[in-house]
Scaffold this motif. Structure first.
Motif, PDB file in Angstrom:
ATOM      1  N   SER A 255      -5.769  -9.651  -5.672  1.00  0.00           N
ATOM      2  CA  SER A 255      -4.754  -9.460  -4.636  1.00  0.00           C
ATOM      3  C   SER A 255      -4.511  -7.973  -4.393  1.00  0.00           C
ATOM      4  O   SER A 255      -4.885  -7.135  -5.226  1.00  0.00           O
ATOM      5  CB  SER A 255      -3.443 -10.105  -5.100  1.00  0.00           C
ATOM      6  N   PRO A 256      -3.860  -7.648  -3.254  1.00  0.00           N
ATOM      7  CA  PRO A 256      -3.498  -6.243  -3.035  1.00  0.00           C
ATOM      8  C   PRO A 256      -2.619  -5.716  -4.160  1.00  0.00           C
ATOM      9  O   PRO A 256      -2.687  -4.528  -4.507  1.00  0.00           O
ATOM     10  CB  PRO A 256      -2.770  -6.237  -1.686  1.00  0.00           C
ATOM     11  N   ALA A 257      -1.805  -6.586  -4.756  1.00  0.00           N
ATOM     12  CA  ALA A 257      -0.950  -6.152  -5.881  1.00  0.00           C
ATOM     13  C   ALA A 257      -1.815  -5.648  -7.033  1.00  0.00           C
ATOM     14  O   ALA A 257      -1.438  -4.687  -7.727  1.00  0.00           O
ATOM     15  CB  ALA A 257      -0.062  -7.305  -6.346  1.00  0.00           C
ATOM     16  N   ASP A 258      -2.977  -6.265  -7.235  1.00  0.00           N
ATOM     17  CA  ASP A 258      -3.885  -5.797  -8.302  1.00  0.00           C
ATOM     18  C   ASP A 258      -4.391  -4.391  -7.994  1.00  0.00           C
ATOM     19  O   ASP A 258      -4.529  -3.556  -8.890  1.00  0.00           O
ATOM     20  CB  ASP A 258      -5.086  -6.750  -8.458  1.00  0.00           C
ATOM     21  N   VAL A 259      -4.699  -4.138  -6.707  1.00  0.00           N
ATOM     22  CA  VAL A 259      -5.200  -2.807  -6.319  1.00  0.00           C
ATOM     23  C   VAL A 259      -4.083  -1.772  -6.466  1.00  0.00           C
ATOM     24  O   VAL A 259      -4.300  -0.679  -7.011  1.00  0.00           O
ATOM     25  CB  VAL A 259      -5.745  -2.830  -4.868  1.00  0.00           C
ATOM     26  N   VAL A 260      -2.878  -2.137  -6.019  1.00  0.00           N
ATOM     27  CA  VAL A 260      -1.735  -1.213  -6.145  1.00  0.00           C
ATOM     28  C   VAL A 260      -1.464  -0.916  -7.621  1.00  0.00           C
ATOM     29  O   VAL A 260      -1.202   0.230  -8.003  1.00  0.00           O
ATOM     30  CB  VAL A 260      -0.484  -1.804  -5.440  1.00  0.00           C
ATOM     31  N   ALA A 261      -1.571  -1.950  -8.477  1.00  0.00           N
ATOM     32  CA  ALA A 261      -1.351  -1.750  -9.922  1.00  0.00           C
ATOM     33  C   ALA A 261      -2.391  -0.792 -10.496  1.00  0.00           C
ATOM     34  O   ALA A 261      -2.085   0.059 -11.341  1.00  0.00           O
ATOM     35  CB  ALA A 261      -1.396  -3.090 -10.659  1.00  0.00           C
ATOM     36  N   GLU A 262      -3.638  -0.909 -10.027  1.00  0.00           N
ATOM     37  CA  GLU A 262      -4.699  -0.012 -10.513  1.00  0.00           C
ATOM     38  C   GLU A 262      -4.427   1.425 -10.079  1.00  0.00           C
ATOM     39  O   GLU A 262      -4.602   2.373 -10.865  1.00  0.00           O
ATOM     40  CB  GLU A 262      -6.063  -0.502 -10.009  1.00  0.00           C
ATOM     41  N   LEU A 263      -3.987   1.589  -8.812  1.00  0.00           N
ATOM     42  CA  LEU A 263      -3.654   2.938  -8.336  1.00  0.00           C
ATOM     43  C   LEU A 263      -2.478   3.501  -9.140  1.00  0.00           C
ATOM     44  O   LEU A 263      -2.465   4.691  -9.487  1.00  0.00           O
ATOM     45  CB  LEU A 263      -3.324   2.911  -6.835  1.00  0.00           C
TER      46      LEU A 263
ATOM     47  N   ARG B  91      -1.732   2.750 -12.192  1.00  0.00           N
ATOM     48  CA  ARG B  91      -2.242   3.090 -13.527  1.00  0.00           C
ATOM     49  C   ARG B  91      -2.881   4.478 -13.519  1.00  0.00           C
ATOM     50  O   ARG B  91      -2.801   5.225 -14.491  1.00  0.00           O
ATOM     51  CB  ARG B  91      -3.271   2.031 -13.964  1.00  0.00           C
ATOM     52  N   ARG B  92      -3.505   4.829 -12.388  1.00  0.00           N
ATOM     53  CA  ARG B  92      -4.200   6.119 -12.296  1.00  0.00           C
ATOM     54  C   ARG B  92      -3.270   7.266 -11.941  1.00  0.00           C
ATOM     55  O   ARG B  92      -3.693   8.429 -11.961  1.00  0.00           O
ATOM     56  CB  ARG B  92      -5.273   6.064 -11.199  1.00  0.00           C
ATOM     57  N   GLU B  93      -2.005   6.929 -11.581  1.00  0.00           N
ATOM     58  CA  GLU B  93      -1.081   7.938 -11.080  1.00  0.00           C
ATOM     59  C   GLU B  93      -0.952   9.083 -12.074  1.00  0.00           C
ATOM     60  O   GLU B  93      -0.729   8.855 -13.272  1.00  0.00           O
ATOM     61  CB  GLU B  93       0.298   7.293 -10.834  1.00  0.00           C
ATOM     62  N   GLY B  94      -1.109  10.301 -11.586  1.00  0.00           N
ATOM     63  CA  GLY B  94      -0.921  11.480 -12.428  1.00  0.00           C
ATOM     64  C   GLY B  94      -2.165  11.879 -13.198  1.00  0.00           C
ATOM     65  O   GLY B  94      -2.191  12.932 -13.832  1.00  0.00           O
ATOM     66  N   LEU B  95      -3.211  11.030 -13.166  1.00  0.00           N
ATOM     67  CA  LEU B  95      -4.446  11.382 -13.872  1.00  0.00           C
ATOM     68  C   LEU B  95      -5.403  12.009 -12.855  1.00  0.00           C
ATOM     69  O   LEU B  95      -5.899  11.334 -11.952  1.00  0.00           O
ATOM     70  CB  LEU B  95      -5.085  10.126 -14.494  1.00  0.00           C
ATOM     71  N   SER B  96      -5.623  13.304 -13.003  1.00  0.00           N
ATOM     72  CA  SER B  96      -6.496  14.004 -12.054  1.00  0.00           C
ATOM     73  C   SER B  96      -7.881  13.372 -12.047  1.00  0.00           C
ATOM     74  O   SER B  96      -8.409  12.991 -13.099  1.00  0.00           O
ATOM     75  CB  SER B  96      -6.596  15.475 -12.474  1.00  0.00           C
ATOM     76  N   GLY B  97      -8.465  13.270 -10.863  1.00  0.00           N
ATOM     77  CA  GLY B  97      -9.828  12.746 -10.749  1.00  0.00           C
ATOM     78  C   GLY B  97     -10.812  13.585 -11.543  1.00  0.00           C
ATOM     79  O   GLY B  97     -11.784  13.068 -12.096  1.00  0.00           O
ATOM     80  N   LEU B  98     -10.549  14.892 -11.612  1.00  0.00           N
ATOM     81  CA  LEU B  98     -11.456  15.769 -12.365  1.00  0.00           C
ATOM     82  C   LEU B  98     -11.349  15.501 -13.864  1.00  0.00           C
ATOM     83  O   LEU B  98     -12.358  15.426 -14.568  1.00  0.00           O
ATOM     84  CB  LEU B  98     -11.128  17.239 -12.060  1.00  0.00           C
ATOM     85  N   GLU B  99     -10.076  15.312 -14.326  1.00  0.00           N
ATOM     86  CA  GLU B  99      -9.883  14.994 -15.764  1.00  0.00           C
ATOM     87  C   GLU B  99     -10.534  13.656 -16.104  1.00  0.00           C
ATOM     88  O   GLU B  99     -11.193  13.511 -17.128  1.00  0.00           O
ATOM     89  CB  GLU B  99      -8.385  14.869 -16.086  1.00  0.00           C
ATOM     90  N   GLU B 100     -10.328  12.683 -15.203  1.00  0.00           N
ATOM     91  CA  GLU B 100     -10.863  11.338 -15.451  1.00  0.00           C
ATOM     92  C   GLU B 100     -12.385  11.373 -15.545  1.00  0.00           C
ATOM     93  O   GLU B 100     -12.985  10.757 -16.408  1.00  0.00           O
ATOM     94  CB  GLU B 100     -10.384  10.401 -14.326  1.00  0.00           C
TER      95      GLU B 100
END
Ligand SMILES: N=c1c2ncn([C@@H]3O[C@H](COP(=O)(O)OP(=O)(O)OP(=O)(O)O)[C@@H](O)[C@H]3O)c2ncn1[C@@H]1O[C@H](COP(=O)(O)O)[C@@H](O)[C@H]1O
Length: 121
Positions: free
Chosen positions: A89-97, A99-108
Motif C-alpha cells: 500500500s502507499p502507507a508501506d511506501v510512506v513508512a519506508e520513506l 524510515r529513511r528520514e534523516g539518513l543521507s543518501g551518501l551515508e546510506e
C-alpha cells in the motif's frame, strides 16, 4: 485533508476493483488493468516514467511544468495499481520513506558498500 489521505482513498478504490471484489473490466480502467495482469500495468509504469522524464526535460525548453505534474500523477497511479496487485500500500511506501528520514543518501550508500566489502562481494 492530507495528501496521504488522498492516496489512502485511491488505494481503497483500487482494492475494490480487484477481480475478487467484483471489479468489472468493462466498466473500470483499474479492473481492466488488473484483469490483464502484471504485464499491462508494469508496461504503463515504464511508459509513464519515460513520459515524466520527457516532460521534465521539456521544461528546460519552455515546456509547461504542469505537464510534469500530470505525467508523475499517471506514474504514481500506475505504481499504486502495482502495489495493490502485490499486496502493498502507499502507507508501506510512506513508512519506508519515514524510515529513511534523516539518513543521507551518501551515508546510506557508503554503509551499503562497507557491508558488501565485509561480506566479500
Ligand atoms: N487516478 C486515476 C488515473 N490516472 C490516470 N488514469 C488513466 O490511465 C490512463 C493513462 O494512460 P495514457 O496516458 O497512456 O492514456 P491512454 O492513451 O488512454 O492509455 P492507453 O490506451 O495506452 O492504455 C488513462 O486511461 C487515464 O484515464 C487513471 N484512471 C483512474 N484513476 C483513479 O482510479 C479511480 C478508479 O478508476 P476506474 O477503475 O476506471 O473506475 C478513478 O476514480 C481515479 O481516482
Amino acid at each position: 485533508m492530507t495528501s496521504t489521505d488522498s492516496l489512502d482513498r485511491l488505494a481503497a478504490v483500487i482494492e475494490s476493483r480487484k477481480p475478487a471484489h467484483g471489479g468489472d473490466p468493462e466498466k473500470s480502467y483499474v479492473a481492466r488493468l488488473l484483469h490483464k495482469g502484471p504485464d499491462a500495468f508494469l508496461k504503463k509504469i515504464g511508459e509513464e516514467a519515460t513520459e515524466s522524464v520527457m516532460a521534465a526535460k521539456d521544461i528546460d525548453y519552455g515546456g509547461d511544468p504542469q505537464k510534469l505534474v500530470n505525467e508523475v500523477a499517471d506514474l504514481w497511479f500506475h505504481c499504486m495499481v502495482a502495489l495493490a496487485h502485490y499486496g502493498k500500500s502507499p502507507a508501506d511506501v510512506v513508512a519506508e520513506l519515514a524510515r529513511r528520514e534523516g539518513l543521507s543518501g551518501l551515508e546510506e550508500k557508503a554503509l551499503r558498500k562497507a557491508q558488501a566489502r565485509e561480506a566479500g562481494e
